[in-house]
Design a protein around this motif. Structure first.
Motif, PDB file in Angstrom:
ATOM      1  N   GLU A  16     122.327 -46.288 -22.747  1.00 23.12           N
ATOM      2  CA  GLU A  16     122.442 -46.912 -21.434  1.00 23.12           C
ATOM      3  C   GLU A  16     123.125 -45.955 -20.473  1.00 23.12           C
ATOM      4  O   GLU A  16     124.187 -45.402 -20.781  1.00 23.12           O
ATOM      5  N   ASN A  17     122.522 -45.743 -19.321  1.00 27.43           N
ATOM      6  CA  ASN A  17     123.101 -44.916 -18.269  1.00 27.43           C
ATOM      7  C   ASN A  17     123.219 -45.738 -16.993  1.00 27.43           C
ATOM      8  O   ASN A  17     122.337 -46.548 -16.688  1.00 27.43           O
ATOM      9  N   PHE A  18     124.300 -45.546 -16.275  1.00 29.51           N
ATOM     10  CA  PHE A  18     124.497 -46.235 -15.003  1.00 29.51           C
ATOM     11  C   PHE A  18     124.548 -45.201 -13.884  1.00 29.51           C
ATOM     12  O   PHE A  18     125.234 -44.188 -13.996  1.00 29.51           O
ATOM     13  N   GLY A  19     123.800 -45.456 -12.831  1.00 33.84           N
ATOM     14  CA  GLY A  19     123.751 -44.490 -11.744  1.00 33.84           C
ATOM     15  C   GLY A  19     123.577 -45.158 -10.397  1.00 33.84           C
ATOM     16  O   GLY A  19     123.808 -46.360 -10.234  1.00 33.84           O
ATOM     17  N   GLU A  20     123.153 -44.383  -9.425  1.00 32.66           N
ATOM     18  CA  GLU A  20     122.950 -44.837  -8.062  1.00 32.66           C
ATOM     19  C   GLU A  20     121.692 -44.167  -7.524  1.00 32.66           C
ATOM     20  O   GLU A  20     121.149 -43.264  -8.176  1.00 32.66           O
ATOM     21  N   GLY A  21     121.219 -44.590  -6.380  1.00 30.31           N
ATOM     22  CA  GLY A  21     120.004 -43.958  -5.874  1.00 30.31           C
ATOM     23  C   GLY A  21     119.585 -44.463  -4.506  1.00 30.31           C
ATOM     24  O   GLY A  21     120.282 -45.247  -3.855  1.00 30.31           O
ATOM     25  N   ILE A  22     118.410 -43.990  -4.080  1.00 32.80           N
ATOM     26  CA  ILE A  22     117.814 -44.385  -2.801  1.00 32.80           C
ATOM     27  C   ILE A  22     116.343 -44.702  -3.043  1.00 32.80           C
ATOM     28  O   ILE A  22     115.636 -43.930  -3.698  1.00 32.80           O
ATOM     29  N   PHE A  23     115.891 -45.822  -2.518  1.00 35.69           N
ATOM     30  CA  PHE A  23     114.486 -46.231  -2.636  1.00 35.69           C
ATOM     31  C   PHE A  23     113.815 -46.148  -1.267  1.00 35.69           C
ATOM     32  O   PHE A  23     114.324 -46.685  -0.279  1.00 35.69           O
ATOM     33  N   PHE A  24     112.676 -45.460  -1.214  1.00 39.23           N
ATOM     34  CA  PHE A  24     111.894 -45.320   0.025  1.00 39.23           C
ATOM     35  C   PHE A  24     110.555 -46.029  -0.140  1.00 39.23           C
ATOM     36  O   PHE A  24     109.820 -45.745  -1.091  1.00 39.23           O
ATOM     37  N   ALA A  25     110.221 -46.910   0.777  1.00 40.44           N
ATOM     38  CA  ALA A  25     108.897 -47.542   0.816  1.00 40.44           C
ATOM     39  C   ALA A  25     108.220 -47.134   2.119  1.00 40.44           C
ATOM     40  O   ALA A  25     108.725 -47.416   3.202  1.00 40.44           O
ATOM     41  N   PHE A  26     107.080 -46.470   2.004  1.00 44.75           N
ATOM     42  CA  PHE A  26     106.383 -45.954   3.185  1.00 44.75           C
ATOM     43  C   PHE A  26     105.590 -47.055   3.884  1.00 44.75           C
ATOM     44  O   PHE A  26     105.211 -48.065   3.270  1.00 44.75           O
ATOM     45  N   ASN A  27     105.310 -46.824   5.152  1.00 46.86           N
ATOM     46  CA  ASN A  27     104.541 -47.755   5.968  1.00 46.86           C
ATOM     47  C   ASN A  27     103.059 -47.641   5.617  1.00 46.86           C
ATOM     48  O   ASN A  27     102.433 -46.598   5.852  1.00 46.86           O
ATOM     49  N   ASN A  28     102.490 -48.685   5.053  1.00 49.20           N
ATOM     50  CA  ASN A  28     101.086 -48.664   4.632  1.00 49.20           C
ATOM     51  C   ASN A  28     100.130 -48.421   5.794  1.00 49.20           C
ATOM     52  O   ASN A  28      99.109 -47.736   5.653  1.00 49.20           O
ATOM     53  N   GLU A  29     100.458 -48.985   6.946  1.00 53.61           N
ATOM     54  CA  GLU A  29      99.567 -48.844   8.099  1.00 53.61           C
ATOM     55  C   GLU A  29      99.496 -47.395   8.572  1.00 53.61           C
ATOM     56  O   GLU A  29      98.418 -46.881   8.891  1.00 53.61           O
ATOM     57  N   MET A  30     100.649 -46.725   8.585  1.00 53.97           N
ATOM     58  CA  MET A  30     100.653 -45.327   9.008  1.00 53.97           C
ATOM     59  C   MET A  30      99.899 -44.456   8.011  1.00 53.97           C
ATOM     60  O   MET A  30      99.213 -43.512   8.394  1.00 53.97           O
ATOM     61  N   LEU A  31     100.021 -44.776   6.724  1.00 58.75           N
ATOM     62  CA  LEU A  31      99.277 -44.026   5.717  1.00 58.75           C
ATOM     63  C   LEU A  31      97.776 -44.245   5.870  1.00 58.75           C
ATOM     64  O   LEU A  31      96.977 -43.324   5.690  1.00 58.75           O
TER      65      LEU A  31
END
Length: 338
Positions: A146-161
């Motif tokens: 088991e590892n515990f960490g931190e992070g950042i989640f990015f969700a892109f704009n579907n319309e722009m894609l």
């Protein structure tokens, strides 16, 4: 979420030696899992059953994008904060959601191995050796970390894609090169997911490399999880277009350096600086004009000087990378903010 709650109740019942209650809860969990496999959740595209990893990713992505903080933060194993409002007006249109991951638990379990006799990782129907002599159904305990960490989640704009006009011909030319049989699986994955795989994966690598400068994390201590699905169709189904960058390696995972980069001033600087740095490479113009490099020649404008990271950090073996799709001054996705 109901399955997670029942799992916690089952574990508590086992600790209290209430085995009949634990068995009952286990049966309920199995019933819910069977119902989930049969049903298709609203707004979520279900992939082929054989592609189990992608089906898990769809569930993860759907939860992170469509649920609020209260629904996600049901225990200490995953604690998130929506920081999308910290983006400035220039960057905001490119992203649907950005989450600060304050706490993330990752459990790694070894089920089998294949080191003794090397195998092709892209081959179908692999049968690796079990780590125990007993039949799988008789094994009650597996080694886990088991590892515990931190992070950042990015969700892109579907319309722009969807509206993004890229030079698909560059990728078609690369995909049609002659390759040996070992490249078959990797090539299929690239052709199935197309240019969006290159866009999302390269962005993830650029952010990881920039975090190394901004907060001191070596890229070897960072990991990525790429959320990408096939080209957007007209049926309205939610498609995966995002990435999760996290650290979960020992004590470094809880130092707070990564999540500090999601503050109002830092998150905008992080993204802009990562993209600006990608416009220059020590190997340019050879790297910038490349028609195929790296493993299986499946990278375009990407090398160790500009876009590749540690092998243990990359989910996709440091392939499917291309700086041009992000920062090319004529057609790059982020050309207006570079």
């Amino acid at each position: 979420l109901k399955i997670l709650r029942l799992e916690k109740e089952k574990q508590q019942a086992i600790k209290d030696e209430q085995f009949l209650i634990a068995a009952t809860l286990n049966n309920k969990i199995k019933e819910l899992e069977q119902e989930r496999e049969k049903a298709e959740p609203n707004g979520v595209l279900i992939l082929n059953e054989s592609d189990r990893d992608n089906s898990y990713k769809f569930q993860e992505y759907n939860a992170l994008v469509n649920k609020d903080e209260i629904e996600i933060n049901i225990d200490d194993d995953l604690i998130v904060k929506d920081v999308t409002s910290n983006l400035d007006q220039e960057i905001r249109p490119y992203f649907t959601k950005i989450l600060r991951i304050d706490n993330l638990k990752i459990t790694s379990i070894q089920l089998d191995f294949s080191r003794k006799v090397p195998i092709d990782s892209d081959a179908e129907n692999l049968v690796p050796k079990n780590i125990f002599r007993s039949a799988p159904e008789l094994v009650r305990t597996y080694p886990a970390i088991e590892n515990f960490g931190e992070g950042i989640f990015f969700a892109f704009n579907n319309e722009m894609l969807s509206n993004f006009k890229n030079q698909q011909n560059r990728y078609n030319s690369m995909f049609h090169k002659e390759r040996d049989r070992f490249a078959h699986g990797a090539l299929n994955f690239a052709t199935e997911n197309g240019w969006r795989l290159y866009l999302l994966h390269t962005f993830s690598h650029l952010i990881m490399r920039e975090l190394e400068f901004k907060c001191g994390y070596p890229t070897a201590s960072l990991c990525e999880r790429i959320y990408v699905s096939k080209d957007i169709s007209d049926n309205g189904n939610i498609k995966m277009n995002g990435c999760l960058i996290y650290t979960a390696e020992g004590a470094e995972g809880s130092m707070g350096g990564v999540i500090a980069q999601t503050s109002t001033g830092n998150i905008n600087t992080l993204i802009k600086s990562a993209l600006k740095r990608a416009t220059i490479c020590n190997s340019d113009p050879l790297c910038w004009n490349s028609t195929g490099q790296g493993l299986f020649d499946l990278n375009l404008a990407a090398c160790f000087s500009c876009a590749l990271v540690s092998e243990t950090s990359c989910e996709l073996r440091n392939i499917y990378l291309d700086r041009l799709i992000l920062v090319d001054p004529d057609y790059g996705f982020f050309k207006d903010i570079v």
